[in-house]
Structures are given as C-alpha cells and as structure tokens.
Design a protein around this motif. Structure first.
Motif, PDB file in Angstrom:
ATOM      1  N   VAL A  98      73.438  40.021 -38.866  1.00 38.86           N
ATOM      2  CA  VAL A  98      73.984  41.333 -39.216  1.00 38.86           C
ATOM      3  C   VAL A  98      73.177  42.443 -38.532  1.00 38.86           C
ATOM      4  N   ALA A  99      71.845  42.302 -38.562  1.00 38.87           N
ATOM      5  CA  ALA A  99      70.995  43.294 -37.897  1.00 38.87           C
ATOM      6  C   ALA A  99      71.223  43.302 -36.390  1.00 38.87           C
ATOM      7  N   TRP A 100      71.374  42.113 -35.800  1.00 38.56           N
ATOM      8  CA  TRP A 100      71.587  42.009 -34.356  1.00 38.56           C
ATOM      9  C   TRP A 100      72.900  42.675 -33.943  1.00 38.56           C
ATOM     10  N   MET A 101      73.962  42.476 -34.738  1.00 38.62           N
ATOM     11  CA  MET A 101      75.244  43.098 -34.411  1.00 38.62           C
ATOM     12  C   MET A 101      75.150  44.619 -34.480  1.00 38.62           C
ATOM     13  N   GLY A 102      74.424  45.122 -35.470  1.00 42.87           N
ATOM     14  CA  GLY A 102      74.247  46.567 -35.579  1.00 42.87           C
ATOM     15  C   GLY A 102      73.466  47.144 -34.411  1.00 42.87           C
ATOM     16  N   LEU A 103      72.396  46.451 -34.004  1.00 45.94           N
ATOM     17  CA  LEU A 103      71.585  46.932 -32.884  1.00 45.94           C
ATOM     18  C   LEU A 103      72.340  46.836 -31.560  1.00 45.94           C
ATOM     19  N   LEU A 104      73.145  45.781 -31.410  1.00 42.15           N
ATOM     20  CA  LEU A 104      73.947  45.653 -30.196  1.00 42.15           C
ATOM     21  C   LEU A 104      74.948  46.793 -30.086  1.00 42.15           C
ATOM     22  N   THR A 105      75.578  47.136 -31.208  1.00 39.48           N
ATOM     23  CA  THR A 105      76.520  48.248 -31.219  1.00 39.48           C
ATOM     24  C   THR A 105      75.811  49.564 -30.923  1.00 39.48           C
ATOM     25  N   THR A 106      74.625  49.751 -31.505  1.00 39.60           N
ATOM     26  CA  THR A 106      73.855  50.978 -31.271  1.00 39.60           C
ATOM     27  C   THR A 106      73.464  51.113 -29.809  1.00 39.60           C
ATOM     28  N   THR A 107      72.981  50.019 -29.226  1.00 32.56           N
ATOM     29  CA  THR A 107      72.566  50.045 -27.822  1.00 32.56           C
ATOM     30  C   THR A 107      73.739  50.352 -26.903  1.00 32.56           C
ATOM     31  N   THR A 108      74.862  49.701 -27.141  1.00 30.15           N
ATOM     32  CA  THR A 108      76.041  49.907 -26.290  1.00 30.15           C
ATOM     33  C   THR A 108      76.566  51.329 -26.401  1.00 30.15           C
ATOM     34  N   ALA A 109      76.696  51.823 -27.634  1.00 26.38           N
ATOM     35  CA  ALA A 109      77.236  53.166 -27.846  1.00 26.38           C
ATOM     36  C   ALA A 109      76.314  54.235 -27.270  1.00 26.38           C
ATOM     37  N   SER A 110      75.001  54.088 -27.495  1.00 28.05           N
ATOM     38  CA  SER A 110      74.057  55.092 -26.986  1.00 28.05           C
ATOM     39  C   SER A 110      73.992  55.063 -25.461  1.00 28.05           C
ATOM     40  N   PHE A 111      74.092  53.873 -24.851  1.00 27.36           N
ATOM     41  CA  PHE A 111      74.066  53.775 -23.394  1.00 27.36           C
ATOM     42  C   PHE A 111      75.292  54.448 -22.780  1.00 27.36           C
ATOM     43  N   ILE A 112      76.463  54.184 -23.348  1.00 25.92           N
ATOM     44  CA  ILE A 112      77.695  54.798 -22.830  1.00 25.92           C
ATOM     45  C   ILE A 112      77.630  56.315 -22.989  1.00 25.92           C
ATOM     46  N   THR A 113      77.162  56.775 -24.150  1.00 26.78           N
ATOM     47  CA  THR A 113      77.059  58.211 -24.384  1.00 26.78           C
ATOM     48  C   THR A 113      76.063  58.860 -23.432  1.00 26.78           C
ATOM     49  N   MET A 114      74.946  58.174 -23.172  1.00 30.33           N
ATOM     50  CA  MET A 114      73.956  58.702 -22.237  1.00 30.33           C
ATOM     51  C   MET A 114      74.544  58.837 -20.842  1.00 30.33           C
ATOM     52  N   GLN A 115      75.313  57.833 -20.407  1.00 32.02           N
ATOM     53  CA  GLN A 115      75.925  57.883 -19.086  1.00 32.02           C
ATOM     54  C   GLN A 115      76.930  59.026 -18.964  1.00 32.02           C
ATOM     55  N   LEU A 116      77.589  59.356 -20.070  1.00 32.11           N
ATOM     56  CA  LEU A 116      78.615  60.392 -20.040  1.00 32.11           C
ATOM     57  C   LEU A 116      78.053  61.798 -20.217  1.00 32.11           C
ATOM     58  N   LEU A 117      77.011  61.942 -21.032  1.00 29.21           N
ATOM     59  CA  LEU A 117      76.545  63.278 -21.419  1.00 29.21           C
ATOM     60  C   LEU A 117      75.231  63.712 -20.789  1.00 29.21           C
ATOM     61  N   VAL A 118      74.404  62.764 -20.358  1.00 26.34           N
ATOM     62  CA  VAL A 118      73.084  63.124 -19.824  1.00 26.34           C
ATOM     63  C   VAL A 118      73.115  63.011 -18.311  1.00 26.34           C
ATOM     64  N   PRO A 119      72.966  64.124 -17.587  1.00 29.32           N
ATOM     65  CA  PRO A 119      72.961  64.059 -16.116  1.00 29.32           C
ATOM     66  C   PRO A 119      71.789  63.227 -15.602  1.00 29.32           C
ATOM     67  N   GLN A 120      71.974  62.664 -14.425  1.00 32.30           N
ATOM     68  CA  GLN A 120      70.961  61.776 -13.855  1.00 32.30           C
ATOM     69  C   GLN A 120      69.632  62.491 -13.645  1.00 32.30           C
ATOM     70  N   HIS A 121      69.677  63.748 -13.217  1.00 26.93           N
ATOM     71  CA  HIS A 121      68.433  64.464 -12.917  1.00 26.93           C
ATOM     72  C   HIS A 121      67.663  64.861 -14.166  1.00 26.93           C
ATOM     73  N   GLN A 122      68.284  64.773 -15.348  1.00 22.33           N
ATOM     74  CA  GLN A 122      67.607  65.107 -16.591  1.00 22.33           C
ATOM     75  C   GLN A 122      66.998  63.888 -17.278  1.00 22.33           C
ATOM     76  N   ARG A 123      67.253  62.718 -16.771  1.00 24.86           N
ATOM     77  CA  ARG A 123      66.719  61.511 -17.396  1.00 24.86           C
ATOM     78  C   ARG A 123      65.277  61.282 -16.965  1.00 24.86           C
ATOM     79  N   GLN A 124      64.502  60.728 -17.873  1.00 27.05           N
ATOM     80  CA  GLN A 124      63.082  60.508 -17.638  1.00 27.05           C
ATOM     81  C   GLN A 124      62.845  59.146 -16.991  1.00 27.05           C
ATOM     82  N   HIS A 125      61.989  59.147 -15.975  1.00 27.19           N
ATOM     83  CA  HIS A 125      61.616  57.872 -15.358  1.00 27.19           C
ATOM     84  C   HIS A 125      60.654  57.128 -16.273  1.00 27.19           C
TER      85      HIS A 125
END
Length: 253
Positions: A98-125
């Motif tokens: 149950v915890a793994w499914m929740g974390l997988l959903t969190t990781t996927t959703a946050s990654f997609i949102t980051m790709q859509l809303l955070v410009p490449q030049h604003q991301r931290q190396h």
C-alpha cells in the motif's frame, strides 16, 4: 546614471507627468540601501509616494494559503480512511505494498507536474554524491514512515492513530533543538509539554490498546520527525521547487 534615468523616464511616462517633477531621489539613500534604480520608489515634488498599492495581491495570497491548507486536510483525511478500508475492511493486509503504491503515484504525479510547470533553467543541478548522502537517507525515513504508519491501522483505531500523530511536533522540535536548527524558547517548551500531556491522556484512556500497534505508531512518529529534520537539512542552501524536491525525495523511497 543611464540606468537610473531610464527607470525614472519609464515611470514618468506611466504616470503621464514631466520628468522634472516626478521624482526626488536622495543619493545617500541609494548608496546606503544598495537597491537598483528599478527598485526605488519615486516621489513627486511634494514628497507624496506615488507607488500604487495592491491590497488584492495579499488577499489572493491569503486565499491561496487557506485553499492549500483545506485541500491538504481533505486529501489527507481521505487517504487515511482509504488506507484503513483497504487493509482492514477489505482485508488487504500488506502495508508495504500500500505504501509503495502511494509513493509510486506521488513520484509519477510530481515528475509530470515538474516537467509541465518548472522550466528547465529553474531546476537545480544535483550530483550523485548529494543524492546518495542527503536525498536517499531522507527517502528511507519517508518510506519507513509510510510503512509503519499503515501498519498501525492493523492494530489501532483511526482516532487513536491520529491522536498519536499529534505527538510528531514534539519529537520534531526536540530533534531540531538537538541539531541546533531551532532555538528553545519558553513558549516552544510550553507548547511541547502541553501536546505531550494531551497525547499521554489520550493513550491512557484508549480502550483498544495494543502494545505492538503503539510501538509501530511511535516508530512512525519518530521516523516522520527525522524525515522532516532531514528535509530541512536537505533544502539548506538549495532553492528546489516544491514539485522538484518532492520528485527527488519520493523517487528515493
């Protein structure tokens, strides 16, 4: 001087007033403040401030904060009831899954949102060493928090679990005092003692007490506190976007 003149001329054009009567700028104030000309507030010949105030922006900011808090309260409550229903009512007694499914959903959703809303030049190396030494330990305690928190529902009631979660700020403040990230004040100490007394009274009055469940839930509280402290340590000196930081931490779980 050219930059200062340009800034004054632009604001003069916006206010439809001659440049000679639009501003009185104190040179000493400029040197002491260290502000750029574009950051100075211009004044007219009588010294009245011509800067326009925008009270609606603070109201919008306050409304956004309230909306986020309400959304977090609703979604977290729904997640708690869903976890309880899945593991107890349905009989799916696998808290790790149950915890793994929740974390997988969190990781996927946050990654997609980051790709859509955070410009490449604003991301931290982030270097591999930084990820392994700071992000991975934080992710470990995050995963431990989810696992033990879900496991507690197998032994304790939802109400009692939430009462024990109220002890988390106490442990967090103690850890912050220990690592010198927070300074102990009489008000903080009084708040910690008040919360501790409330949790102790709730535990004493619990009719369906389980030693195993209590131990598991206290482990979850401690691991959550450690995760919060490590997250603060992780973000020191870094300006991660919230979705970017969530993507890194949840992926490490």
């Amino acid at each position: 001087m050219v930059e200062l003149y340009s800034s004054m001329k632009n604001k003069s054009d916006k206010l439809n007033q001659p440049l000679g009567t639009i501003v009185e700028v104190d040179a000493l104030e400029i040197l002491e403040s260290g502000l750029k000309p574009s950051q100075l507030q211009l004044k007219d010949g009588y010294g009245s401030n011509q800067a326009t105030a925008y009270p609606h922006s603070s109201l919008l900011r306050l409304g956004l904060v309230v909306a986020v808090c309400i959304s977090w309260t609703i979604t977290s409550s729904v997640a708690i009831l869903v976890n309880k229903n899945v593991m107890v009512d349905v009989g799916f007694k696998y808290p790790t899954t149950v915890a793994w499914m929740g974390l997988l959903t969190t990781t996927t959703a946050s990654f997609i949102t980051m790709q859509l809303l955070v410009p490449q030049h604003q991301r931290q190396h982030m270097s591999l060493r930084y990820y392994m030494t700071r992000v991975m330990p934080t992710g470990f305690f995050m995963a431990l928090t989810f696992f033990t928190g879900n496991s507690a529902y197998l032994y304790l009631t939802v109400a009692f679990v939430q009462m024990l979660k109220a002890f988390c700020p106490v442990v967090t403040m103690l850890l912050l005092f220990l690592v010198s990230l927070e300074r102990a004040t009489p008000r903080l100490i009084a708040s910690v003692l008040l919360i501790s007394c409330g949790v102790a009274m709730a535990s004493y009055g619990e009719m369906h007490m389980s030693v195993v469940g209590l131990t598991v839930m206290l482990t979850s509280v401690v691991s959550e506190s450690v995760r919060l402290v490590m997250t603060q340590h992780l973000l020191v000196g870094r300006s991660f976007h919230p979705f970017e930081g969530l993507t890194y931490i949840s992926s490490a779980c």
